[in-house]
Design a protein around this motif. Structure first.
Motif, mmCIF file in Angstrom:
data_model
loop_
_atom_site.group_PDB
_atom_site.id
_atom_site.type_symbol
_atom_site.label_atom_id
_atom_site.label_comp_id
_atom_site.label_asym_id
_atom_site.label_seq_id
_atom_site.Cartn_x
_atom_site.Cartn_y
_atom_site.Cartn_z
ATOM 1 N N LYS A 1 -4.755 6.917 -0.187
ATOM 2 C CA LYS A 1 -5.456 6.224 0.905
ATOM 3 C C LYS A 1 -5.965 4.882 0.384
ATOM 4 O O LYS A 1 -6.600 4.812 -0.663
ATOM 5 N N ILE B 1 0.293 10.962 -1.481
ATOM 6 C CA ILE B 1 -0.342 10.015 -0.566
ATOM 7 C C ILE B 1 -1.559 9.400 -1.228
ATOM 8 O O ILE B 1 -2.392 10.108 -1.808
ATOM 9 N N VAL C 1 6.247 12.561 2.492
ATOM 10 C CA VAL C 1 5.911 13.338 1.298
ATOM 11 C C VAL C 1 7.010 14.378 1.028
ATOM 12 O O VAL C 1 7.438 14.567 -0.114
ATOM 13 N N ASP D 1 -1.425 5.340 2.623
ATOM 14 C CA ASP D 1 -2.002 5.509 3.958
ATOM 15 C C ASP D 1 -2.994 4.378 4.171
ATOM 16 O O ASP D 1 -4.100 4.396 3.631
ATOM 17 N N LEU E 1 3.426 10.762 7.567
ATOM 18 C CA LEU E 1 2.995 10.978 6.190
ATOM 19 C C LEU E 1 3.573 12.281 5.630
ATOM 20 O O LEU E 1 4.085 12.311 4.503
ATOM 21 N N VAL F 1 3.429 7.341 -0.955
ATOM 22 C CA VAL F 1 2.993 6.779 0.320
ATOM 23 C C VAL F 1 1.580 6.206 0.229
ATOM 24 O O VAL F 1 0.666 6.840 -0.310
#
Length: 504
Positions: free
Chosen positions: A162, A160, A79, A87, A75, A85
């Protein structure tokens, strides 16, 4: 560093040792993982010609102990490379592919952190784009790129997000099963009459009990080892392993369940046990899904690996299908199915005896959960007719005797030595009464033995990744195995650099 990195290539995957242990030296650290993540982005830019600002990547992992640390390294590097991204946390290998094709995600690529069923100290990486998993040459390019010094970091950073992608993926399976059964009695909960238990082997497959089966009304009490535990303390998460099949069989019988399901750690493989405790894996699992596919697509070619039985071939042909027995290795099997379709030969199923099953209707993706969903739909429909799934395979001939041996090749040029043995075996077979080399064989030497000279078949082949000759033998009579073994022993003892000490 490049030679060390290339040792991590395992066909179409990356595999290494990520945790200190008494057995093997650690070779998959943060240094290697960071470099490989960068190599994947360079591959996407160079080979997939992705030149947009922020490349979108999804990252997930199975339950292995080293997973969180490896994921964090990936990750951070993504980045720094300016990627956007996702996750995905705990996820499955097939689900990670789906992040590249689902409309709300449409990732440029995805990375799954897994080493399948291997011991706890192993880990690895699998890579996907919307075209499927990376091939061997792609992995080589990624590793070559990983050691290059010209990887440029942009002036901006990525971000990122989630996501609970396994929830999204589970909903896809739930809707597929509902639509497939299309129950007039209870569309939302079409499995309410069934007790189905899951054995996830403490891998990533526990979701199937809570997020799929329960939503469909099934009783799942008695499901076991569904909580993630990267030590895999209860049994190896491998549908081919005797201990895994014994475990789910015991659970089915004790809980009086209608069906038992066992997954491997990253859920790209599966097997089942029926209500009577009959194990349905390997040849019988191939027969079961073949019968379902051939009902939907009459005349389809079914691609399998090389170690499938003659009884399976007869079963598929009796259903009007064509059995195309190819090489070992799930990517070999899947790619052959794709190739046949491109050449105009209709193939709707490619499946390896290990449980990797890829359906044309599902991107030719080897997906254990999708395979089980397909079987559940058929099970519910058969139940309405007073039948069960074992009725579909009752005509499958199962050999009473089946053995597998692995012989270490001690010669440093093991492939040359192995091929020499195979070449000599072809000549030896010609001298044995009742032995005939099988036609249309794509791997090793496969020989059919008549009733008086073994009453079965054997296959001798070189392992895909190791200095090993693999031997599979099946016979339809109890004495047949001994006849085949005795004849083969007379041949194999002539090779001093082949360890046949296990051949007894």
């Amino acid at each position: 560093m490049i030679e060390e990195l290339h040792k991590l290539q395992n066909g179409t995957d990356i595999r290494g040792i990520a945790i200190e242990n008494p057995e093997k030296k650690v070779n998959l650290t943060a240094v290697e993982v960071k470099a490989i993540a960068g190599g994947f982005i360079k591959w996407l830019k160079d080979k997939k010609n992705i030149r947009k600002g922020k490349i979108k990547i999804a990252v997930g992992m199975d339950s292995r102990l080293s997973g969180p640390e490896i994921k964090e390294v990936i990750l951070n590097e993504l980045v720094n490379l300016g990627c956007s991204v996702y996750d995905c946390g705990l996820c499955t290998t097939p689900a990670m592919f789906m992040t590249t094709v689902l409309g709300n995600y449409k990732c440029d690529g995805s990375i799954m952190i897994t080493a399948s069923h291997l011991p706890y100290y192993h880990n690895g990486l699998k890579f996907f784009t919307e075209n499927g998993g990376c091939e061997k040459e792609d992995i080589k390019y990624i590793l070559d790129s990983a050691v290059e010094k010209d990887l440029k970091y942009p002036s901006y950073k990525g971000e990122i997000s989630k996501v609970d992608f396994i929830d999204t993926y589970s909903n896809l399976l739930v809707e597929k099963i509902r639509k497939g059964i299309n129950s007039n009695e209870d569309y939302e909960m079409p499995l309410s009459k069934f007790k189905i238990i899951v054995d996830a082997g403490n891998g990533a497959g526990g979701f199937f009990a809570s997020k799929v089966l329960k939503k469909l009304g099934a009783e799942v009490e008695g499901s076991q080892f569904i909580n993630p535990d990267g030590r895999f303390p209860n049994h190896i998460p491998n549908p081919e392993a005797k201990e895994a099949m014994d475990s789910i069989r015991k659970a089915v019988l004790e809980n009086k369940a209608d069906l038992g399901i066992v997954f491997d750690a990253d859920v790209d493989r599966a097997a089942i046990v029926d209500a009577g405790g009959m194990e349905i894996n390997r040849n019988s699992l191939i027969a079961l899904i073949s019968s379902i596919i051939l009902e939907e697509h009459p005349g389809s070619t079914i691609v399998t690996d090389s170690v499938t039985s003659n009884g399976l071939s007869e079963f598929i042909e009796n259903l009007g299908g064509k059995h195309h027995r190819f090489k070992r290795g799930y990517r070999n099997v899947i790619n052959e199915g794709i190739r046949l379709n491109e050449q105009g030969e209709k193939c709707y199923l490619a499946i390896e005896t290990s449980g990797h099953a890829a359906l044309k209707e599902n991107y030719f993706l080897d997906d254990g959960a999708y395979l089980i969903s397909k079987i559940l739909v058929k099970m519910a429909k058969l139940h309405k007719q007073g039948k069960s799934i074992e009725d579909l395979i009752k005509s499958l001939k199962i050999s009473p005797e089946s053995l597998e041996f692995r012989f270490d090749i001690l010669n440093s040029s093991f492939k040359d030595y192995g091929y020499r043995i195979l070449g000599d075996l072809k000549k030896y077979v010609e001298k044995i009464n009742g032995w005939n080399e099988a036609p249309n064989n794509y791997e090793g030497v496969r020989v059919n033995c008549n009733k008086l000279n073994g009453d079965g078949w054997f296959l001798l082949r070189i392992s895909l990744h190791e200095p090993v000759l693999c031997l599979n033998i099946e016979s339809d009579s109890k004495e047949g195995i001994k006849v085949i073994m005795d004849n083969l022993k007379n041949f194999l003892i002539n090779y001093n650099e082949l360890d046949i000490s296990s051949f007894k």
